[in-house]
Design a protein around this motif. Sequence first.
Motif, short mmCIF file in Angstrom:
data_model
loop_
_atom_site.label_atom_id
_atom_site.label_comp_id
_atom_site.label_asym_id
_atom_site.label_seq_id
_atom_site.Cartn_x
_atom_site.Cartn_y
_atom_site.Cartn_z
N SER A 116 12.58 31.09 28.03
CA SER A 116 13.57 32.07 28.49
C SER A 116 14.56 31.42 29.44
O SER A 116 15.76 31.70 29.39
CB SER A 116 12.88 33.25 29.19
OG SER A 116 12.22 34.05 28.26
N TYR A 132 11.89 40.04 25.89
CA TYR A 132 11.77 39.32 24.61
C TYR A 132 10.46 39.69 23.93
O TYR A 132 10.42 39.96 22.73
CB TYR A 132 11.86 37.81 24.85
CG TYR A 132 11.74 37.00 23.60
CD1 TYR A 132 12.82 36.83 22.74
CD2 TYR A 132 10.53 36.40 23.26
CE1 TYR A 132 12.70 36.09 21.58
CE2 TYR A 132 10.40 35.65 22.10
CZ TYR A 132 11.49 35.50 21.26
OH TYR A 132 11.37 34.78 20.11
N ARG A 135 10.55 43.31 22.46
CA ARG A 135 11.40 43.52 21.28
C ARG A 135 10.63 43.36 19.97
O ARG A 135 10.95 44.00 18.98
CB ARG A 135 12.59 42.56 21.29
CG ARG A 135 13.71 43.02 22.19
CD ARG A 135 15.01 42.28 21.92
NE ARG A 135 14.96 40.85 22.17
CZ ARG A 135 15.22 40.29 23.34
NH1 ARG A 135 15.52 41.03 24.39
NH2 ARG A 135 15.17 38.98 23.47
#
Length: 180
Positions: A116, A132, A135
Amino acid sequence: MGHPFKHFKTITKHRHAVIKHCAKAGILCQGLRHDLSKYSPAEFLPGAHYYIGTRSPNEGEREDKGYSLAWIHHKGRNKHHFEYWTDYNIKTKKVEPVEMPLRYVAEMFCDRVAASKIYNGDKYTDQFPLEYFMRAKGRRVIHPKTSDLLETLLTELAQKGEDYTFKHIKEMLKNQKKTK
């Protein structure tokens, strides 16, 4: 051949960030071995060819071929990926996820935080790794306990920061050793 020097720089920068995080989590030796397969021809050459710098080169290989041989090679050699942890269940006759050992979940956490940071640069916040993860939460083939633990650690990072979360991971690993 694409961008071998840029790819090398990116994977090395990422690996060094993971090593730093693994040291904070109390698993430095794992960090030192982290992602060494990315330097093998099976992973490095496609990585350099499909490198664009803002996402994994494996995505480009998938778009081009419909699959990524580099990823298949990588996930089969690196125990910090939940995709490594599947096996044939003799009862259901299906390949299913198995629970990951804590030390590899800790390394996976370190890997996700480092990725990230690398891909988001100056825009990075401690919420990015959790966002992330969320999702794709419903689409992953991951053992529920592994998923829950990773989500807990990523939530902790988002709410309490790195220092607290790495200290907590280190304590979890230490306590696990005491009970064995």
